[in-house]
Design a protein around this motif. Structure first.
Motif, PDB file in Angstrom:
ATOM      1  N   PHE A  32      32.712  27.319  18.072  1.00  9.54           N
ATOM      2  CA  PHE A  32      33.217  28.033  19.240  1.00  9.54           C
ATOM      3  C   PHE A  32      34.183  29.159  18.893  1.00  9.54           C
ATOM      4  N   TRP A  33      35.226  28.884  18.150  1.00 15.39           N
ATOM      5  CA  TRP A  33      36.308  29.861  17.941  1.00 15.39           C
ATOM      6  C   TRP A  33      35.852  31.076  17.148  1.00 15.39           C
TER       7      TRP A  33
ATOM      8  N   ASP B 247      30.200  31.240  25.227  1.00 17.35           N
ATOM      9  CA  ASP B 247      31.547  31.402  24.678  1.00 17.35           C
ATOM     10  C   ASP B 247      32.568  31.517  25.809  1.00 17.35           C
TER      11      ASP B 247
ATOM     12  N   SER C 121      21.505  36.123  22.256  1.00 16.60           N
ATOM     13  CA  SER C 121      22.603  36.067  23.214  1.00 16.60           C
ATOM     14  C   SER C 121      22.385  37.058  24.348  1.00 16.60           C
TER      15      SER C 121
ATOM     16  N   GLY D  99      31.448  37.297  28.830  1.00 12.48           N
ATOM     17  CA  GLY D  99      31.143  36.417  27.710  1.00 12.48           C
ATOM     18  C   GLY D  99      29.676  36.504  27.338  1.00 12.48           C
TER      19      GLY D  99
ATOM     20  N   GLN E 134      31.531  24.830  25.749  1.00 16.00           N
ATOM     21  CA  GLN E 134      30.321  25.579  25.413  1.00 16.00           C
ATOM     22  C   GLN E 134      29.138  25.258  26.329  1.00 16.00           C
TER      23      GLN E 134
ATOM     24  N   GLY F 287      32.498  31.843  16.554  1.00 14.62           N
ATOM     25  CA  GLY F 287      31.177  32.290  16.974  1.00 14.62           C
ATOM     26  C   GLY F 287      30.128  32.127  15.886  1.00 14.62           C
TER      27      GLY F 287
END
Length: 157
Positions: free
Chosen positions: A36-37, A76, A138, A110, A81, A39
């Motif tokens: 998460f932090w 994100d 994404s 995001g 998540q 990516g």
């Protein structure tokens, strides 16, 4: 999916092993792993993954089982998540359509992350689609209102 936090309270970076069996997961089941932090996408791992965690830090990984078709693999927008912001998700095999609804405050921006196996190719998407690493794609999103619908249509190649 499974969410795993890996802490390093030490003064130096440390390598950790995420072992499926110790996490109560089937060691033979491959999983797509994202952090998460940062990516970072570790890609598809089977049985275990080795991760490096900086000193005095934590990393938050999602481990997604593979469905063999296009699938949602997080956002994100929140550290869960997907758990908090995903209000709906659907797959239509006949149309090759994956669609979802997200809920966040207006003005938030995001990304929605999707995994497309090699046998699938994107055709259209409700937002500009960006290829990431490891079969990941994404969709950048911006909430004009508190609910946001997205979709992607794919075809087998």
């Amino acid at each position: 999916y499974d969410l795993v936090a890996v802490f390093n309270l030490g003064a130096e970076a440390r390598e950790h092993r995420l072992e499926w069996g110790l996490l109560g997961l089937d060691p033979d089941e491959p999983r797509l792993i994202r952090e998460f932090w940062t990516g970072e996408t570790l890609g598809i791992c089977r049985g275990l993954a080795t991760v490096m965690v900086p000193a005095h830090s934590v990393r938050l990984y999602t481990l997604w089982p593979l469905l063999g078709r296009p699938q949602f693999v997080g956002t994100d927008l929140h550290l869960s998540q997907g758990l908090v912001e995903l209000a709906g998700l659907g797959w239509d095999e006949a149309e090759g359509r994956l669609a979802g609804r997200l809920v966040r405050a207006a003005g938030i921006e995001g990304r929605v992350y999707l995994h497309l196996p090699p046998a699938w190719q994107p055709v259209t998407a409700s937002y500009p689609l960006r290829r990431e690493s490891g079969g990941l794609w994404s969709l950048p999103v911006r909430f004009e209102e508190k609910e946001l619908d997205w979709e992607i249509r794919c075809r087998r190649v």
